[in-house]
Design an enzyme around this catalytic site. Structure first.
Site, PDB file in Angstrom:
ATOM      1  N   ARG A 167      -6.370  13.091  44.955  1.00 38.72           N
ATOM      2  CA  ARG A 167      -6.575  12.531  46.100  1.00 38.72           C
ATOM      3  C   ARG A 167      -8.265  11.916  45.956  1.00 38.72           C
ATOM      4  NH1 ARG A 167      -4.886  10.884  51.410  1.00 38.72           N
ATOM      5  NH2 ARG A 167      -5.912  10.307  52.761  1.00 38.72           N
ATOM      6  N   CYS A 204       0.579   4.101  58.866  1.00 34.57           N
ATOM      7  CA  CYS A 204       0.173   5.532  57.948  1.00 34.57           C
ATOM      8  C   CYS A 204      -0.075   6.580  59.129  1.00 34.57           C
ATOM      9  CB  CYS A 204       0.480   5.626  56.335  1.00 34.57           C
ATOM     10  SG  CYS A 204      -1.656   4.479  56.243  1.00 34.57           S
ATOM     11  N   ARG A 251       6.649  11.995  55.027  1.00 35.03           N
ATOM     12  CA  ARG A 251       5.523  12.427  53.994  1.00 35.03           C
ATOM     13  C   ARG A 251       5.821  14.158  53.268  1.00 35.03           C
ATOM     14  NH1 ARG A 251       0.026  10.545  53.086  1.00 35.03           N
ATOM     15  NH2 ARG A 251      -0.123  11.609  51.507  1.00 35.03           N
ATOM     16  N   GLN A 253       2.615   7.626  50.548  1.00 34.78           N
ATOM     17  CA  GLN A 253       2.712   7.157  51.529  1.00 34.78           C
ATOM     18  C   GLN A 253       3.635   6.095  51.477  1.00 34.78           C
ATOM     19  OE1 GLN A 253       1.546   7.723  54.638  1.00 34.78           O
ATOM     20  NE2 GLN A 253       3.134   6.678  55.247  1.00 34.78           N
ATOM     21  N   ASP A 278      -2.431  -1.429  59.026  1.00 34.39           N
ATOM     22  CA  ASP A 278      -3.297   0.261  58.587  1.00 34.39           C
ATOM     23  C   ASP A 278      -4.527   0.502  59.729  1.00 34.39           C
ATOM     24  OD1 ASP A 278      -4.414   2.607  57.507  1.00 34.39           O
ATOM     25  OD2 ASP A 278      -3.785   1.603  55.224  1.00 34.39           O
ATOM     26  N   HIS A 297      -1.391   3.999  47.054  1.00 36.94           N
ATOM     27  CA  HIS A 297      -0.897   5.292  47.944  1.00 36.94           C
ATOM     28  C   HIS A 297       0.491   5.475  47.461  1.00 36.94           C
ATOM     29  CE1 HIS A 297      -0.961   8.131  50.409  1.00 36.94           C
ATOM     30  NE2 HIS A 297      -1.721   8.120  51.471  1.00 36.94           N
TER      31      HIS A 297
END
Length: 308
Positions: A107, A266, A294, A137, A225, A134
């Protein structure tokens, strides 16, 4: 060598296999204590390195728990621990880590850092997030949608607000898995033209609609988001709030979408900014199913990368 770097770099059949396996693994764990291993432990004896240049809650916990449930051991490393790209080149770090571990999840900030790690590692590398995309996700999001509404192919997803890294991976998924995506947000925050063009070439209907009410008409899923990053200055936060306020997901917008539309975020969320608490906790919301998934989606990603 099977990396998981981006959804548009993973074959549609492989994406579907990952989603199917995630659903099966989730079902197999039903009612099991979370700390117990899976009935099958396909990662037994494996060592998984989890590298975090960016702080994380869901990514860190879900990858760590998921690897352990499948029988692996984990090593969590921060960018400061490793001095990534500072005291040692990323290429050399990749070569060294590959001598110690079986799988690397990263990450990080810059996409180039991830790509260089994958280029020089001799073990699979998973994109846990970059500033550009991402993908893990979105695998969880699609798993969640299909649990509630069935196959996503042919459905309408509406992204509301900032065309950021999560939006980019949703656009990739539209091209790979055959659903439509409408982006609604200010022009200055449009998703990258290259992402939109690639998805359209693959047959996805990608629409830019500035009017949020018009955008959500007929939506099967509305997604948003956060408007600001922890790294944004106060003046930048204020500008972005002013720019994005018309795109807040609230009860009125969800009514325009229709009673069967799902809502996703998310997380972490700034409640009553990008989405109201009434929506976050309301009947359309599946945000906590999404967060749970996830774990299951990433377990299947790890198995895909290791071929087990």
């Amino acid at each position: 060598m099977t990396h998981f770097l981006d959804i548009n770099k993973t074959a549609p059949d492989d994406l579907r296999a990952i989603l199917n396996q995630a659903a099966e693994m989730k079902a197999a764990r039903r009612d099991r204590p979370k700390g117990t291993p899976d009935a099958l432990t396909p990662l037994a004896g494996r060592m998984v390195a989890l590298i975090f240049e960016k702080p994380s809650t869901r990514t860190r916990v879900s990858f760590d728990v998921g690897a352990r449930q499948m029988g692996a051991q984990t090593m969590v490393l921060s960018g400061a621990d490793m001095q990534l790209g500072h005291g040692e080149t990323i290429a050399d770090t990749a070569r060294v880590l590959s001598r110690y571990v079986d799988l690397i999840m990263m990450r990080t900030f810059e996409e180039d850092t991830l790509l260089e790690m994958a280029e020089y590692a001799s073990v699979p590398v998973i994109n846990g997030l970059t500033n550009r995309t991402h993908p893990c996700q979105i695998m969880a999001d699609i798993l969640t949608f299909e649990e509630h509404r069935g196959p996503i192919r042919g459905k309408k997803v509406v992204w509301m607000g900032d065309g950021n890294n999560v939006c980019a991976s949703f656009i990739h998924a539209a091209g790979q898995l055959g659903f439509d995506l409408t982006f609604s947000g200010p022009k200055s925050l449009d998703p990258e033209d290259a992402f939109v063009g690639e998805a359209r070439q693959k047959g996805a209907r990608i629409v830019i609609e500035r009017d949020p009410v018009a955008a959500v008409e007929g939506a099967d899923l509305v997604v948003t988001d956060t408007w600001v990053s922890m790294h944004d200055s106060q003046s930048s936060r204020e500008r972005r709030h002013n720019l994005l306020r018309p795109y807040q997901v609230n009860d009125a917008l969800m009514r325009a979408a229709g009673r069967d539309a799902l809502f996703m975020h998310c997380l972490p969320a700034h409640r009553d900014e990008e989405a109201t608490s009434a929506v976050m906790d309301g009947p359309h919301s599946v945000v906590f199913d999404e967060a749970e998934n996830r774990l299951h989606a990433q377990k299947a990603v790890m198995r895909h990368c290791l071929g087990v």
